[in-house]
Design a protein around this motif. Structure first.
Motif, PDB file in Angstrom:
ATOM      1  N   MET A  42      -5.190 -28.532  -7.473  1.00  0.00           N
ATOM      2  CA  MET A  42      -6.281 -27.598  -7.182  1.00  0.00           C
ATOM      3  C   MET A  42      -6.068 -26.844  -5.862  1.00  0.00           C
ATOM      4  O   MET A  42      -6.228 -25.627  -5.834  1.00  0.00           O
ATOM      5  CB  MET A  42      -7.624 -28.334  -7.177  1.00  0.00           C
ATOM      6  CG  MET A  42      -8.048 -28.850  -8.542  1.00  0.00           C
ATOM      7  SD  MET A  42      -8.157 -27.577  -9.799  1.00  0.00           S
ATOM      8  CE  MET A  42      -9.584 -26.700  -9.247  1.00  0.00           C
ATOM      9  N   PRO A  43      -5.701 -27.488  -4.770  1.00  0.00           N
ATOM     10  CA  PRO A  43      -5.392 -26.698  -3.569  1.00  0.00           C
ATOM     11  C   PRO A  43      -4.172 -25.798  -3.776  1.00  0.00           C
ATOM     12  O   PRO A  43      -4.096 -24.706  -3.211  1.00  0.00           O
ATOM     13  CB  PRO A  43      -5.120 -27.748  -2.492  1.00  0.00           C
ATOM     14  CG  PRO A  43      -5.830 -28.958  -2.950  1.00  0.00           C
ATOM     15  CD  PRO A  43      -5.756 -28.917  -4.447  1.00  0.00           C
ATOM     16  N   GLY A  44      -3.230 -26.241  -4.612  1.00  0.00           N
ATOM     17  CA  GLY A  44      -2.077 -25.396  -4.916  1.00  0.00           C
ATOM     18  C   GLY A  44      -2.492 -24.130  -5.644  1.00  0.00           C
ATOM     19  O   GLY A  44      -2.016 -23.029  -5.339  1.00  0.00           O
ATOM     20  N   ILE A  45      -3.392 -24.280  -6.606  1.00  0.00           N
ATOM     21  CA  ILE A  45      -3.898 -23.104  -7.323  1.00  0.00           C
ATOM     22  C   ILE A  45      -4.707 -22.225  -6.382  1.00  0.00           C
ATOM     23  O   ILE A  45      -4.641 -20.997  -6.451  1.00  0.00           O
ATOM     24  CB  ILE A  45      -4.734 -23.545  -8.545  1.00  0.00           C
ATOM     25  CG1 ILE A  45      -3.831 -24.227  -9.569  1.00  0.00           C
ATOM     26  CG2 ILE A  45      -5.447 -22.368  -9.181  1.00  0.00           C
ATOM     27  CD1 ILE A  45      -4.567 -24.869 -10.712  1.00  0.00           C
ATOM     28  N   PHE A  46      -5.463 -22.843  -5.474  1.00  0.00           N
ATOM     29  CA  PHE A  46      -6.212 -22.071  -4.472  1.00  0.00           C
ATOM     30  C   PHE A  46      -5.263 -21.220  -3.631  1.00  0.00           C
ATOM     31  O   PHE A  46      -5.493 -20.030  -3.425  1.00  0.00           O
ATOM     32  CB  PHE A  46      -7.022 -23.019  -3.578  1.00  0.00           C
ATOM     33  CG  PHE A  46      -7.500 -22.395  -2.308  1.00  0.00           C
ATOM     34  CD1 PHE A  46      -8.529 -21.473  -2.313  1.00  0.00           C
ATOM     35  CD2 PHE A  46      -6.910 -22.712  -1.093  1.00  0.00           C
ATOM     36  CE1 PHE A  46      -8.964 -20.883  -1.136  1.00  0.00           C
ATOM     37  CE2 PHE A  46      -7.340 -22.146   0.081  1.00  0.00           C
ATOM     38  CZ  PHE A  46      -8.375 -21.225   0.056  1.00  0.00           C
ATOM     39  N   LEU A  47      -4.180 -21.842  -3.151  1.00  0.00           N
ATOM     40  CA  LEU A  47      -3.223 -21.089  -2.325  1.00  0.00           C
ATOM     41  C   LEU A  47      -2.543 -19.989  -3.130  1.00  0.00           C
ATOM     42  O   LEU A  47      -2.287 -18.897  -2.599  1.00  0.00           O
ATOM     43  CB  LEU A  47      -2.186 -22.038  -1.730  1.00  0.00           C
ATOM     44  CG  LEU A  47      -2.719 -23.009  -0.682  1.00  0.00           C
ATOM     45  CD1 LEU A  47      -1.631 -23.982  -0.258  1.00  0.00           C
ATOM     46  CD2 LEU A  47      -3.280 -22.254   0.510  1.00  0.00           C
ATOM     47  N   LEU A  48      -2.257 -20.238  -4.392  1.00  0.00           N
ATOM     48  CA  LEU A  48      -1.679 -19.212  -5.258  1.00  0.00           C
ATOM     49  C   LEU A  48      -2.644 -18.039  -5.415  1.00  0.00           C
ATOM     50  O   LEU A  48      -2.229 -16.876  -5.322  1.00  0.00           O
ATOM     51  CB  LEU A  48      -1.332 -19.815  -6.621  1.00  0.00           C
ATOM     52  CG  LEU A  48      -0.727 -18.852  -7.634  1.00  0.00           C
ATOM     53  CD1 LEU A  48       0.662 -18.429  -7.182  1.00  0.00           C
ATOM     54  CD2 LEU A  48      -0.678 -19.500  -9.002  1.00  0.00           C
ATOM     55  N   CYS A  49      -3.921 -18.332  -5.617  1.00  0.00           N
ATOM     56  CA  CYS A  49      -4.919 -17.266  -5.743  1.00  0.00           C
ATOM     57  C   CYS A  49      -5.066 -16.473  -4.444  1.00  0.00           C
ATOM     58  O   CYS A  49      -5.225 -15.255  -4.477  1.00  0.00           O
ATOM     59  CB  CYS A  49      -6.268 -17.846  -6.157  1.00  0.00           C
ATOM     60  SG  CYS A  49      -6.312 -18.429  -7.843  1.00  0.00           S
ATOM     61  N   VAL A  50      -5.004 -17.163  -3.318  1.00  0.00           N
ATOM     62  CA  VAL A  50      -5.074 -16.454  -2.027  1.00  0.00           C
ATOM     63  C   VAL A  50      -3.866 -15.534  -1.880  1.00  0.00           C
ATOM     64  O   VAL A  50      -3.995 -14.392  -1.425  1.00  0.00           O
ATOM     65  CB  VAL A  50      -5.164 -17.463  -0.856  1.00  0.00           C
ATOM     66  CG1 VAL A  50      -4.930 -16.780   0.474  1.00  0.00           C
ATOM     67  CG2 VAL A  50      -6.518 -18.151  -0.864  1.00  0.00           C
ATOM     68  N   GLY A  51      -2.684 -16.018  -2.262  1.00  0.00           N
ATOM     69  CA  GLY A  51      -1.485 -15.179  -2.193  1.00  0.00           C
ATOM     70  C   GLY A  51      -1.579 -13.963  -3.081  1.00  0.00           C
ATOM     71  O   GLY A  51      -1.227 -12.845  -2.665  1.00  0.00           O
ATOM     72  N   VAL A  52      -2.073 -14.143  -4.300  1.00  0.00           N
ATOM     73  CA  VAL A  52      -2.225 -12.997  -5.211  1.00  0.00           C
ATOM     74  C   VAL A  52      -3.270 -12.028  -4.670  1.00  0.00           C
ATOM     75  O   VAL A  52      -3.101 -10.804  -4.750  1.00  0.00           O
ATOM     76  CB  VAL A  52      -2.578 -13.487  -6.638  1.00  0.00           C
ATOM     77  CG1 VAL A  52      -2.981 -12.331  -7.531  1.00  0.00           C
ATOM     78  CG2 VAL A  52      -1.408 -14.238  -7.242  1.00  0.00           C
ATOM     79  N   THR A  53      -4.342 -12.570  -4.106  1.00  0.00           N
ATOM     80  CA  THR A  53      -5.367 -11.706  -3.514  1.00  0.00           C
ATOM     81  C   THR A  53      -4.775 -10.857  -2.394  1.00  0.00           C
ATOM     82  O   THR A  53      -5.019  -9.646  -2.325  1.00  0.00           O
ATOM     83  CB  THR A  53      -6.533 -12.555  -2.969  1.00  0.00           C
ATOM     84  OG1 THR A  53      -7.113 -13.274  -4.043  1.00  0.00           O
ATOM     85  CG2 THR A  53      -7.578 -11.694  -2.300  1.00  0.00           C
ATOM     86  N   LEU A  54      -4.002 -11.483  -1.528  1.00  0.00           N
ATOM     87  CA  LEU A  54      -3.376 -10.721  -0.445  1.00  0.00           C
ATOM     88  C   LEU A  54      -2.394  -9.696  -0.981  1.00  0.00           C
ATOM     89  O   LEU A  54      -2.299  -8.585  -0.460  1.00  0.00           O
ATOM     90  CB  LEU A  54      -2.681 -11.668   0.536  1.00  0.00           C
ATOM     91  CG  LEU A  54      -3.609 -12.573   1.345  1.00  0.00           C
ATOM     92  CD1 LEU A  54      -2.795 -13.539   2.191  1.00  0.00           C
ATOM     93  CD2 LEU A  54      -4.542 -11.750   2.210  1.00  0.00           C
ATOM     94  N   LEU A  55      -1.683 -10.057  -2.032  1.00  0.00           N
ATOM     95  CA  LEU A  55      -0.732  -9.135  -2.647  1.00  0.00           C
ATOM     96  C   LEU A  55      -1.451  -7.934  -3.264  1.00  0.00           C
ATOM     97  O   LEU A  55      -0.928  -6.820  -3.242  1.00  0.00           O
ATOM     98  CB  LEU A  55       0.090  -9.866  -3.708  1.00  0.00           C
ATOM     99  CG  LEU A  55       1.270  -9.115  -4.309  1.00  0.00           C
ATOM    100  CD1 LEU A  55       2.343  -8.929  -3.240  1.00  0.00           C
ATOM    101  CD2 LEU A  55       1.827  -9.887  -5.481  1.00  0.00           C
TER     102      LEU A  55
END
Length: 187
Positions: A42-55
């Motif tokens: 779940m924190p891994g998916i959170f970090l992935l979503c944050v990365g996509v958001t920044l992208l």
């Protein structure tokens, strides 16, 4: 001392057996713990979503800021539009790069709703004319829905990760070991 004055005391092994029975009676079956891979995922998916958001958020934001600071306005005619649209090609009609044909830059994957031979006012980067947006989008960028969606998904994943971690800690604090305590005094 008379028999009536003598108080009867239980042998120690009987008292120990009584305590063991009370421990077994008080034992509750522990619900299944959230798995560690879920807790780490779940924190891994959170970090992935944050990365996509920044992208999805930063490149369009910086493009708009660059065009606001050093952009050149120009009239343009739409030369070609893909049906999806995957690109919008324009020919600049005024300014130092008049006559140049360039594809409009996308804003978070979006292009303006236009058609061939339509007139637009565009703003392009004087150093790199391929960085170009419509003037309306430079002044007031459209809502970046993909970035908003992934931001909401990131917040949801963070909330779920926090809830799973707190549930695991609550289960470990509230319930005893997996195995019930031994009911016999000897083990």
């Amino acid at each position: 001392m008379t028999m009536a004055e003598k108080k009867y005391q239980l042998p120690p092994h009987v008292e120990e057996a009584r305590r063991a029975v009370a421990r077994v009676a008080a034992w509750k079956l522990r619900p299944p713990l959230p798995q560690r891979r879920v807790i780490l995922g779940m924190p891994g998916i959170f970090l992935l979503c944050v990365g996509v958001t920044l992208l999805l958020w930063l490149p369009p934001h910086y493009l708009v800021q660059d065009l606001r600071s050093r952009g050149v306005d120009s009239a343009a005619t739409v030369v070609d539009v893909d049906s999806k649209p995957e690109f919008v090609k324009v020919r600049l009609l005024s300014g130092p790069k008049a006559g140049t044909e360039v594809k409009l830059s996308d804003y978070a994957g979006m292009y303006p709703d236009t058609h061939t031979d339509a007139a637009l006012v565009v703003t392009y980067d004087r150093d790199d004319p391929s960085r170009i947006l419509t003037r309306a989008w430079v002044e007031d960028p459209p809502a970046n829905l993909p970035a908003y969606g992934t931001s909401a998904l990131a917040v949801l994943c963070l909330g779920l990760a926090t809830a799973v971690i707190w549930r695991r800690l609550w289960i470990l604090r509230t319930f005893g070991p997996d195995e019930p305590p031994s009911s016999s005094a000897g083990g």
